[in-house]
Design a protein around this motif. Structure first.
Motif, PDB file in Angstrom:
ATOM      1  N   GLY A   1       0.819  -1.198   0.000  1.00  0.00           N
ATOM      2  CA  GLY A   1       0.000   0.000   0.000  1.00  0.00           C
ATOM      3  C   GLY A   1       0.853   1.247   0.000  1.00  0.00           C
ATOM      4  N   HIS A   2       0.196   2.352   0.295  1.00  0.00           N
ATOM      5  CA  HIS A   2       0.837   3.662   0.270  1.00  0.00           C
ATOM      6  C   HIS A   2       1.074   4.134   1.703  1.00  0.00           C
ATOM      7  CE1 HIS A   2       1.943   7.273  -1.895  1.00  0.00           C
ATOM      8  NE2 HIS A   2       1.288   7.993  -0.995  1.00  0.00           N
ATOM      9  N   TRP A   3       2.294   4.570   1.989  1.00  0.00           N
ATOM     10  CA  TRP A   3       2.692   5.053   3.304  1.00  0.00           C
ATOM     11  C   TRP A   3       3.116   6.511   3.152  1.00  0.00           C
ATOM     12  CZ3 TRP A   3       2.912   1.696   7.629  1.00  0.00           C
ATOM     13  CH2 TRP A   3       2.625   0.359   7.340  1.00  0.00           C
ATOM     14  N   VAL A   4       2.778   7.356   4.122  1.00  0.00           N
ATOM     15  CA  VAL A   4       3.002   8.796   4.007  1.00  0.00           C
ATOM     16  C   VAL A   4       3.862   9.301   5.168  1.00  0.00           C
ATOM     17  CG1 VAL A   4       1.852  11.047   3.928  1.00  0.00           C
ATOM     18  CG2 VAL A   4       0.799   9.074   2.827  1.00  0.00           C
ATOM     19  N   LEU A   5       4.763  10.201   4.840  1.00  0.00           N
ATOM     20  CA  LEU A   5       5.549  10.921   5.831  1.00  0.00           C
ATOM     21  C   LEU A   5       5.029  12.343   5.854  1.00  0.00           C
ATOM     22  CD1 LEU A   5       7.936  11.390   7.759  1.00  0.00           C
ATOM     23  CD2 LEU A   5       9.355  11.787   5.738  1.00  0.00           C
TER      24      LEU A   5
END
Length: 177
Positions: free
Chosen positions: A17-21
């Motif tokens: 999936g997509h991980w955000v900082l």
């Protein structure tokens, strides 16, 4: 958060999936020794980014470092560091780290990435460590020494600015909804 364990959510099938900082979930700090090591200038930048993990465990991502956000707690020095002598933020508002692969062994992560500073791209192998895991959050830390000359940052009055700059990145990635 807890110490990283045998299951690394960034590479396990459940980590796809997509991980955000987010801007408040990470830091980029630097330290550079001057005058033969008598003085160390320390500072930091604002950073954002994202990482994508595919079901097969492939990892890509980007860290975006806001060049103009440089802060050494000395206004005059910060203005000079933003100038064309150093980062040239008017022409190059971001420093980019573009990750195109990662190899994981336990909590150690080897990243292959392009670092782009002042329009100059350099391929790097970066060694990171997963420091904490909790639900949909993963904390990652890395340190790397960068030779500023390789990125066209050559200003050096009286030979005071030599050697590499130590860059430290701490990031908490959150799974995107």
């Amino acid at each position: 958060m807890t110490r990283a364990t045998a299951v690394n959510p960034l590479t396990a099938g459940t980590g796809a999936g997509h991980w955000v900082l987010g801007s408040r979930a990470g830091s980029v700090r630097f330290a550079h020794r001057l005058m033969g090591g008598l003085l160390t200038v320390r500072g930091g930048f604002a950073v954002t980014g994202d990482v994508t993990v595919t079901p097969d465990g492939s990892v890509t991502g980007t860290l975006r470092i806001d060049s103009a956000s440089i802060d050494t707690r000395n206004r005059k020095r910060d203005l000079h560091l933003r100038s064309a002598d150093f980062l040239d933020v008017a022409r190059y508002p971001e420093i980019l780290v573009v990750i195109d692969s990662a190899a994981v062994s336990g909590d150690e992560v080897e990243l292959r990435a392009d670092i782009r500073v002042k329009g100059i791209r350099e391929r790097q192998r970066l060694h990171a460590r997963i420091t904490d895991v909790s639900g949909d959050k993963v904390a990652v830390a890395l340190e790397v020494a960068i030779d500023r000359h390789r990125f066209g940052i050559t200003w050096n009055r009286w030979g005071m600015v030599r050697g590499s700059t130590l860059i430290t990145v701490d990031a908490v990635l959150t799974r995107a909804a």
